[in-house]
Structure formats: structure tokens, C-alpha cells
Scaffold this motif. Structure first.
Motif, PDB file in Angstrom:
ATOM      1  N   ARG A   1       6.833   1.386 -10.692  1.00 28.27           N
ATOM      2  CA  ARG A   1       7.217   2.697 -10.195  1.00 28.27           C
ATOM      3  C   ARG A   1       8.533   3.155 -10.825  1.00 28.27           C
ATOM      4  O   ARG A   1       8.702   4.329 -11.142  1.00 28.27           O
ATOM      5  CB  ARG A   1       7.358   2.647  -8.678  1.00 28.27           C
TER       6      ARG A   1
ATOM      7  N   LEU B   1      -5.519   0.161  -3.444  1.00 22.81           N
ATOM      8  CA  LEU B   1      -4.915  -0.420  -2.244  1.00 22.81           C
ATOM      9  C   LEU B   1      -4.402   0.648  -1.296  1.00 22.81           C
ATOM     10  O   LEU B   1      -3.996   0.355  -0.181  1.00 22.81           O
ATOM     11  CB  LEU B   1      -3.766  -1.358  -2.630  1.00 22.81           C
ATOM     12  N   ALA B   2      -4.378   1.911  -1.761  1.00 26.99           N
ATOM     13  CA  ALA B   2      -3.895   2.968  -0.878  1.00 26.99           C
ATOM     14  C   ALA B   2      -4.920   4.093  -0.714  1.00 26.99           C
ATOM     15  O   ALA B   2      -4.933   4.776   0.297  1.00 26.99           O
ATOM     16  CB  ALA B   2      -2.579   3.541  -1.393  1.00 26.99           C
ATOM     17  N   PHE B   3      -5.788   4.272  -1.727  1.00 29.86           N
ATOM     18  CA  PHE B   3      -6.733   5.387  -1.683  1.00 29.86           C
ATOM     19  C   PHE B   3      -8.131   4.941  -2.075  1.00 29.86           C
ATOM     20  O   PHE B   3      -8.288   4.156  -3.007  1.00 29.86           O
ATOM     21  CB  PHE B   3      -6.261   6.491  -2.641  1.00 29.86           C
TER      22      PHE B   3
ATOM     23  N   THR C   1       3.909   1.532  -1.112  1.00 32.98           N
ATOM     24  CA  THR C   1       4.587   1.649  -2.407  1.00 32.98           C
ATOM     25  C   THR C   1       3.633   2.177  -3.465  1.00 32.98           C
ATOM     26  O   THR C   1       4.008   2.985  -4.318  1.00 32.98           O
ATOM     27  CB  THR C   1       5.142   0.279  -2.831  1.00 32.98           C
ATOM     28  N   VAL C   2       2.397   1.721  -3.392  1.00 30.38           N
ATOM     29  CA  VAL C   2       1.387   2.220  -4.315  1.00 30.38           C
ATOM     30  C   VAL C   2       1.192   3.722  -4.111  1.00 30.38           C
ATOM     31  O   VAL C   2       1.122   4.490  -5.077  1.00 30.38           O
ATOM     32  CB  VAL C   2       0.048   1.470  -4.113  1.00 30.38           C
ATOM     33  N   ALA C   3       1.147   4.145  -2.859  1.00 25.43           N
ATOM     34  CA  ALA C   3       0.973   5.565  -2.564  1.00 25.43           C
ATOM     35  C   ALA C   3       2.133   6.378  -3.137  1.00 25.43           C
ATOM     36  O   ALA C   3       1.952   7.454  -3.701  1.00 25.43           O
ATOM     37  CB  ALA C   3       0.870   5.773  -1.053  1.00 25.43           C
ATOM     38  N   ASP C   4       3.319   5.820  -3.008  1.00 30.14           N
ATOM     39  CA  ASP C   4       4.515   6.458  -3.528  1.00 30.14           C
ATOM     40  C   ASP C   4       4.422   6.596  -5.049  1.00 30.14           C
ATOM     41  O   ASP C   4       4.792   7.622  -5.621  1.00 30.14           O
ATOM     42  CB  ASP C   4       5.696   5.549  -3.193  1.00 30.14           C
ATOM     43  N   ARG C   5       3.907   5.560  -5.672  1.00 32.02           N
ATOM     44  CA  ARG C   5       3.789   5.569  -7.125  1.00 32.02           C
ATOM     45  C   ARG C   5       2.779   6.611  -7.567  1.00 32.02           C
ATOM     46  O   ARG C   5       2.961   7.297  -8.576  1.00 32.02           O
ATOM     47  CB  ARG C   5       3.367   4.188  -7.617  1.00 32.02           C
TER      48      ARG C   5
ATOM     49  N   ALA D   1       0.835  -1.205   0.000  1.00 27.31           N
ATOM     50  CA  ALA D   1       0.000   0.000   0.000  1.00 27.31           C
ATOM     51  C   ALA D   1       0.870   1.256   0.000  1.00 27.31           C
ATOM     52  O   ALA D   1       0.610   2.212  -0.744  1.00 27.31           O
ATOM     53  CB  ALA D   1      -0.929  -0.009   1.205  1.00 27.31           C
TER      54      ALA D   1
END
Lengths: 251, 251
Positions: B140, B93-95, A136-140, A134
Motif C-alpha cells: 500500500r 479478502l475484502a471484496f 488494509t486490503v480495502a484501503d489499498r 481485510a
DNA sequence: CGCACCTTTGAATGAGATCAAAGATGGTGG
DNA sequence: CCACCATCTTTGATCTCATTCAAAGGTGCG
């Protein structure tokens, strides 16, 4: 700071994750075991360089860093500035050679950990593995925001966007007292992050200051006056809040 | 296609992952259970839009799609073109709200699956969870490459870079017979992906063709003549090979 | 056949780069 | 404490790459 009866200070990763989920004590212990030792980097020193074989991952304890690539024509693109809690070297999980260089912008302290221990974490604490995904996804997504900013907005909006990003992240770390944030970056670094020249960054900062959006005190700090306006100008979206509702049960 | 005695065709995710690791039969079965149903999207239709609440994730079975954002000034930035095997909607998965819009460029078939099933996968098959993380990291890194390309290279190099990226990915899918690839994109779409105007994309494509780097046949296909030169021009790095040596044991 | 969309080309315009040089700033060693 | 030097900031003048505007061909679909 405490959670589940264990000292979060023992693990920076635990500290970071507990910003989004409530960790069980078993999880805290596992995170503490994961981490190895502190490494100190002086301002300007390189943590690992492009095409090197990094041996470990890191969590930022303190200081600012950035990851960048240098292109054939000699120009540099800074991908992201890294602050306390950020994980560095994740690319080691997909590629043997680092695709980018990580450099300390200020003096910085990092905590190291290994890929192998992370693999064990996935087995023993699936929820933490999922949380890593999660994050890493946010970072992406944040990187995608930067891409849109650089690809499709004006020089002024790009600088605004970077300031919004840093301001929001610093605030969520409690480092933005009353709109004032540290900005230990040269205009050249801001340029390399926004795809502009240092000269043009200077003009844009001046323009923002002239319009009363920010105040520069000239000592590596700035004050954000018109956050609303800056964010609107930059089409900035806050990505600091993570939805962890889908994660599996804690162990 | 078979692995561990199970039909990979039953699961596109299994097909994708087995490009990088050898799946156990239990893993294949779990991946097959994960997936739900096929969805067909017509050329131009939207899979999910920015700020919507997508309810599921997808794997691309066939067709081309792209994810994009539209900025306040009306311009659009395309983040990435998605081909067979790509996972869509990871940002869920993050938002809770999608940060970008996913649109079908050609007619496309997607296989859906849910967050909850993915969470179960992390628990039951830690290695596959870790592999999802590795794939996301690779994604990423690819995005970071695009950022450098758009931030710090000339218009011509940006177009070259996009062509190299698509060519390499299509070839690894077996869709680039003898240097010829389908290119079902309008010049406007290429412009939105590279941060250029359609008019300028046209000039750059012409320039590449004039210099003998590519041949355009005008029917949505192009032939890459000088791959070496194109990649060098674009400072392109192949990111299709993933190092999965650190993953935990399969179950 | 006709319309909508896409490609192609030219000419004028403009945002940001480049080049150049004068102030500020800060760290270092004497 | 101060002088010096390297680095960073600021400003002006000019240049250039990409945009914008405009309009003429293509292409394919209904």
C-alpha cells in the motif's frame, strides 16, 4: 451500542470492526484492552511527520485528518482523508520511519494503541488479525481507485470522484443527512488530493454547481444533488462493504 | 534454499517471507501445505478480470504481470507490475468481485492457494498472518508512492520513478546484473502505468537516454547508468526492506 | 516474405498551470 | 461590537506541458 453483552463504546476499534462482523464478547474485551488513551489534536496540527519514528498506531474517534507527502519540488500530495473509524499509522507495521505525514484537518480525537498489543491480538484472536488484513486490503483498493482517477481522468472527474468517496464514507457513518455533507477542506487541500491546482479546483467546483450536480452553501458544507451523475462521471465504485465470509472462527 | 531443515523451494510463499524473517520449520511446513498447484499463463492472457469472482489467490513464481483497470472513457490505468514473490488477488479478502484485472505481461507461472487455507494459517501461525499484513501494508505504501508520483511530478519524473521501482525490485530478486535489467514492457504499458501517452513516454525515455541516465539496447533490456540521478529526479524511496521486529513469536 | 505490432518523429491542439488581483470570510483582540 | 488581518475563494489572461493526430521506420513472428 452493544454486542455480545459488552459495551462497544469502550473500544473504537470494536465499533469499527462490528460494522462488518459480529464480534464475540472475548473479542470485544481484547479490543478494549488493546487501546490506550485518547489524544486530542487541534486543527492543523501534525500527528506524526514523514520520516519520523511514530511510536504508536491510532484509530480516529472524531474529526477529519489527511495523510500526505511533500515532494522535492515543494508540492504536496494528499493520499487520503481519514474519518471516524479509520486506522492510522499502519505503515509502522512495515517500516520504522513514517512514509507520510498525518495532519488534523479539523480538531480531532484519536485513540492510540501499540504494535506490540496488536501482535498479541494476532495470537489471541486470529479472526481479528485477519480482519485487520481485510480492512488494509480495502484501503489499498481505495487507494488504487484514486490512482486510476488521478492517472486517467479529467480534472472534473477527479473532483467528482473525491466528492463521491467522501459522500459515501460520510453516509456510511451517518454523517450525510439528506445529501448534505460537511466539507471542511480548502480548495488547496482538494487540489493536493486530486493532483490539481487550487485555482482549477475552484473552476471545477463551479462547473459542477453550474450543472446542478452539487450545491455549495459556503459554510463548509455541500449538498450532493445528482449522486448518480456524479458517480457515473467519476467512474466511482463504493468500497465500504467488506466481504468477511472467509475469516476464521471467532474465539 | 533451506531454513529450519526444510526445503524452501517447496513453497514460494516461504521463499518470499524468508526474505524478511527467519521461518521456523513448522511455519515452512504450514506454508507448503497452504499452496496448491502451479498455473501457467501465456503472455497477454488474463489471470482474472475486473468484476469477476476470482476463486483463489496466487503467488508469482516467475514472469511479469500487471494489475489494471479500464475506465469508462476506454483508457487503462496499470496499478502495479508484479514480479516473482508478489501475492496476487488479495482484494479477494475484502471484496467478492475483483476490483482490477490481472494480466500476464510475459509468460508467467503462478502458484495458487485458497482464502480458506489462509484463514487457517492465521489461526495456526499468527506470526505469518501478521507478516501478510506487513507485506500488504508495504504494498500500500508503494502504491501511495506511485500516487504522489503521478499526481504531482513531471512526465519525466514519473517514468524515472517507474524505472527506479522496477530496478530496485529486480535487483532485490537478483535479476539486475550490473545495472542491466529486463524491461519487457511496451511504451504503451509504461504510459498506462504512469498516466502518460505512449508517444510522450517515448520522448521521455529518449530524453533520459540523451542525458546519459539510461542506455536502451532495444531488445527489451535497459541499463541504468545514473541510478543516483534517476532516483533523485524521481524522489524515489526504496520500500523493499521490511521491519518485522514487532511480529509475535513464531510457532 | 509479409503482416501485425511497436517505436520514433513532427506539427497542431488543448487541458490545466501559472500569474495576478479583486472579493469574501472568519477569527482575534481592542 | 466592530475593525483588522490572514486566509480562502473567485475570476481573468496568458503560458506550457502533455495530448492528439499523422506518418514514416523497425522488429519479430508465422
Amino acid at each position: 451500542m452493544r454486542a455480545g453483552g459488552f459495551d462497544l463504546g469502550a473500544s473504537c476499534l470494536a465499533e469499527q470492526l462490528s460494522r462488518h462482523i459480529r464480534l464475540s464478547s472475548a473479542e470485544c474485551q481484547a479490543l478494549a484492552r488493546l487501546e490506550e488513551e485518547d489524544r486530542i489534536y487541534r486543527r492543523g496540527s501534525v500527528v506524526f511527520a514523514e520520516n519520523e519514528k511514530p511510536r504508536e498506531l491510532y484509530v480516529v474517534r472524531s474529526g477529519w485528518l489527511h495523510s500526505s507527502v511533500v515532494l522535492g519540488n515543494g508540492s504536496r500530495q494528499i493520499m487520503r482523508f481519514h474519518l471516524a473509524g479509520d486506522v492510522l499509522g499502519l505503515s509502522l507495521l512495515a517500516f520504522p520511519l513514517a512514509p507520510k505525514t498525518v495532519t488534523a484537518v479539523t480538531d480531532a480525537v484519536l485513540r492510540s494503541f501499540s504494535r506490540q498489543r496488536l501482535a498479541e491480538l494476532f495470537v489471541e484472536h486470529p479472526r481479528l488479525g485477519a480482519m485487520m488484513l481485510a480492512l488494509t486490503v480495502a484501503d489499498r483498493v481505495a487507494l488504487a481507485d484514486r490512482l486510476a482517477s488521478i492517472g486517467r481522468t479529467s480534472a472534473r472527474a477527479r473532483v467528482s470522484s473525491l466528492l463521491c468517496d467522501l459522500f459515501t464514507r460520510l453516509r456510511s457513518l451517518g454523517l450525510a443527512g439528506g445529501g448534505e455533507i460537511p466539507l471542511p477542506l480548502t480548495q488547496e487541500e482538494i487540489g493536493d488530493a486530486t493532483g490539481l491546482t487550487a485555482v482549477h479546483v475552484n473552476r471545477m467546483m463551479r462547473s459542477l454547481a453550474d450543472d446542478g450536480m452539487i450545491v455549495r452553501n459556503g459554510h463548509g458544507n455541500i449538498r450532493i444533488i445528482d449522486e448518480k451523475g456524479l458517480c457515473a462521471d467519476a467512474a466511482y465504485s463504493d468500497r465500504t462493504l467488506i466481504d468477511a465470509s472467509w475469516l476464521p472462527e471467532a474465539r
